[in-house]
Scaffold this active site. Sequence first.
Site, PDB file in Angstrom:
ATOM      1  CE  LYS A 176      -2.282   2.949   2.085  1.00 20.82           C
ATOM      2  NZ  LYS A 176      -2.057   4.318   1.647  1.00 20.82           N
ATOM      3  CD  GLU A 252      12.562   0.336   8.512  1.00 24.57           C
ATOM      4  OE1 GLU A 252      12.356   1.007   7.359  1.00 24.57           O
ATOM      5  OE2 GLU A 252      13.380  -0.660   8.409  1.00 24.57           O
ATOM      6  CB  CYS A 286      12.725   8.796   9.152  1.00 29.56           C
ATOM      7  SG  CYS A 286      13.710   7.597   8.033  1.00 29.56           S
ATOM      8  CD  GLU A 388       9.079  12.695  12.311  1.00 31.09           C
ATOM      9  OE1 GLU A 388       7.685  12.354  12.349  1.00 31.09           O
ATOM     10  OE2 GLU A 388       9.906  11.843  11.785  1.00 31.09           O
TER      11      GLU A 388
HETATM   12  P1  NAD Z   1       1.943   8.170   7.734  1.00 25.76           P
HETATM   13  O1  NAD Z   1       2.160   7.244   9.123  1.00 25.76           O
HETATM   14  O2  NAD Z   1       0.930   9.209   7.693  1.00 25.76           O
HETATM   15  O3  NAD Z   1       1.420   7.103   6.540  1.00 25.76           O
HETATM   16  C1  NAD Z   1       2.313   5.858   6.245  1.00 25.76           C
HETATM   17  C2  NAD Z   1       1.426   5.190   5.425  1.00 25.76           C
HETATM   18  O4  NAD Z   1       0.404   4.589   6.509  1.00 25.76           O
HETATM   19  C3  NAD Z   1       0.633   5.710   4.516  1.00 25.76           C
HETATM   20  O5  NAD Z   1       0.407   4.691   3.338  1.00 25.76           O
HETATM   21  C4  NAD Z   1      -0.888   5.844   4.880  1.00 25.76           C
HETATM   22  O6  NAD Z   1      -1.856   5.707   3.967  1.00 25.76           O
HETATM   23  C5  NAD Z   1      -0.671   4.580   5.898  1.00 25.76           C
HETATM   24  N1  NAD Z   1      -1.650   4.626   6.866  1.00 25.76           N
HETATM   25  C6  NAD Z   1      -2.269   5.763   7.677  1.00 25.76           C
HETATM   26  N2  NAD Z   1      -3.107   5.337   8.488  1.00 25.76           N
HETATM   27  C7  NAD Z   1      -3.140   4.035   8.616  1.00 25.76           C
HETATM   28  C8  NAD Z   1      -3.981   2.965   9.285  1.00 25.76           C
HETATM   29  N3  NAD Z   1      -4.696   3.627  10.223  1.00 25.76           N
HETATM   30  N4  NAD Z   1      -3.750   1.835   8.904  1.00 25.76           N
HETATM   31  C9  NAD Z   1      -2.962   1.319   7.922  1.00 25.76           C
HETATM   32  N5  NAD Z   1      -2.330   2.136   7.240  1.00 25.76           N
HETATM   33  C10 NAD Z   1      -2.374   3.412   7.374  1.00 25.76           C
HETATM   34  O7  NAD Z   1       3.516   8.630   7.354  1.00 25.76           O
HETATM   35  P2  NAD Z   1       3.860   9.541   6.328  1.00 25.76           P
HETATM   36  O8  NAD Z   1       3.347  10.945   6.451  1.00 25.76           O
HETATM   37  O9  NAD Z   1       3.632   8.991   4.861  1.00 25.76           O
HETATM   38  O10 NAD Z   1       5.337   9.557   6.427  1.00 25.76           O
HETATM   39  C11 NAD Z   1       6.279  10.386   7.160  1.00 25.76           C
HETATM   40  C12 NAD Z   1       6.654   9.695   8.609  1.00 25.76           C
HETATM   41  O11 NAD Z   1       7.403   8.457   8.179  1.00 25.76           O
HETATM   42  C13 NAD Z   1       7.451  10.526   9.580  1.00 25.76           C
HETATM   43  O12 NAD Z   1       7.138  10.193  10.804  1.00 25.76           O
HETATM   44  C14 NAD Z   1       8.815   9.713   9.435  1.00 25.76           C
HETATM   45  O13 NAD Z   1       9.683   9.935  10.315  1.00 25.76           O
HETATM   46  C15 NAD Z   1       8.451   8.278   8.956  1.00 25.76           C
HETATM   47  N6  NAD Z   1       9.496   7.590   8.436  1.00 25.76           N
HETATM   48  C16 NAD Z   1      10.288   6.884   9.188  1.00 25.76           C
HETATM   49  C17 NAD Z   1      11.475   6.120   8.457  1.00 25.76           C
HETATM   50  C18 NAD Z   1      12.297   5.192   9.326  1.00 25.76           C
HETATM   51  O14 NAD Z   1      13.005   4.486   8.472  1.00 25.76           O
HETATM   52  N7  NAD Z   1      12.227   5.065  10.730  1.00 25.76           N
HETATM   53  C19 NAD Z   1      11.577   6.257   7.281  1.00 25.76           C
HETATM   54  C20 NAD Z   1      10.921   7.194   6.557  1.00 25.76           C
HETATM   55  C21 NAD Z   1       9.640   7.850   7.110  1.00 25.76           C
END
Ligand code: NAD
Length: 484
Positions: A176, A252, A286, A388
């Site tokens: 997804k 992650e 991140c 963040e």
């Molecule tokens: P997000 O959590 O908003 O969304 C990530 C994914 O989760 C999307 O595909 C979204 O549609 C899905 N999603 C959202 N709610 C959901 C639910 N209830 N059930 C299932 N799926 C759901 O994150 P984002 O805004 O896309 O990305 C930014 C975040 O990601 C930041 O917090 C960043 O630090 C983190 N990040 C972490 C790493 C790492 O390796 N630790 C790497 C990249 C980004």
Amino acid sequence: MKQFLNFINGDFVATAKTFENRNPATNEVVGLVHEAGQAEVDAAVAAGRAALKGEWGTMSVVKRAELLHAVADEINRRFDDFLAAELADTGKPRSLASHIDIPRGAANFKIFADIVKNVPTESFQMTTPDGGTAISYGLRTPLGVVGVICPWNLPLLLMTWKVGPALACGNTVIVKPSEETPATATLLGEVMNAVGVPKGVYQVLHGFGPGSAGEFITKHPGVNGITFTGETRTGEAIMAAAAKGVRPVSFELGGKNAGIVFADADFDKAIAGITRSAFENCGQVCLGTERVYVQRPIFDKFVAALKEKAEGLKIGGPDMPGVGIGPLISAEHKQKVMGYYAKAKAEGATVVTGGGEPAMTGEYAHGHFVQPTIWTGLPESASVIREEIFGPCCHIAPFDTEEEAIALANATDYGLATTVWTQDLGKAHRMAAAIEVGLCWINSWFLRDLRTAFGGSKASGIGREGGVHSLEFYTELRNVMVKL
Ligand code: NAD
């Protein structure tokens, strides 16, 4: 208009419900994304389960590894298509996507194919209570159907970081992609068909989180495990979904990483490193450093030098000559980042540079651009130091002693990464041992060997992926005991 379809059981599938995909550099509509509902999720899970029982399930590791090499080669052959898709989705500088996102996206398939082909499992010989002998050994079997839920900041790279090892281990995946960046995951479906990956092994479902494909995938009892990269808050929702059926998760998550610069650091290298860690990918990494701590003797000089670097970053779209900083991913995210810019001022920050929106003209007039921003003077309790932001900004504070720097770095619920700059070897190793993170960079940042563990501690994640560590999540390790 371009249509981003779901990829189910080897076919591209349209649905009745669509949403717009926009280019963040121009705010123009790039195409329509077809949202998957419960019916599409059910179909994908059924196809994924069937594939485990078919040709894929009995394929030799060598043949699987060959197929994954072919996937990587095909991504590289269609490099320009992937690059164009990623640029339209993210608006990031072409030089960044062409050096990191696409090549790493391809490499993720090769590295894990080679690891799985070569890594041994454990084996012991023992004496049994009756004086006989037994040997025991580990046997790795795939987890099953794996849900892969992805963010938007490095779409192809972070998705293949999970799909590569999952497929190498013999699983099937349902991806997804983020609703903001559907393009490269969809394109990868074409690659899978072109090189002959069996139907149902790699599938893509588009949509959002709650009440949409994300929730339906993570709640589906036919999904055996969920690997997720994204916000910590979303991780909590996914963990609750995975509790039903006690299904494993690999997370992650977010970070609020500290960069620490000692007075004995190579100054120019430290400035170059922190410029990258604070502003690369418009701060949407991140691993980025939104909290920078600089030892007092070089504090003023450091702030002035980083200001100069930030002001020298050219803001614009992917193909603007010399561009150093692209747009934020969406209007919504821009609103969030600008909200923090306002909060920093309200809480009494000294705005060293930035803090607003750049004046953009022409095709980029409506893009989601913000100025790279540096603050000083805030107490550690300030919102922009605690939360963040995921934008091109950092707060810089002075420190005096090593102990103080460690305490400042650790004063957060997160524990993803840190970057430490010093020429004192002993100090560097002491810092690495004392800072509570999954990743510690010394005199570097975002330097990766894909064979090593990657992940976060505290609220920044669960588990480690990378190298053999990915096998821990993507396989079940069965112990076989043989009495001789
Ligand atoms: P997000 O959590 O908003 O969304 C990530 C994914 O989760 C999307 O595909 C979204 O549609 C899905 N999603 C959202 N709610 C959901 C639910 N209830 N059930 C299932 N799926 C759901 O994150 P984002 O805004 O896309 O990305 C930014 C975040 O990601 C930041 O917090 C960043 O630090 C983190 N990040 C972490 C790493 C790492 O390796 N630790 C790497 C990249 C980004």
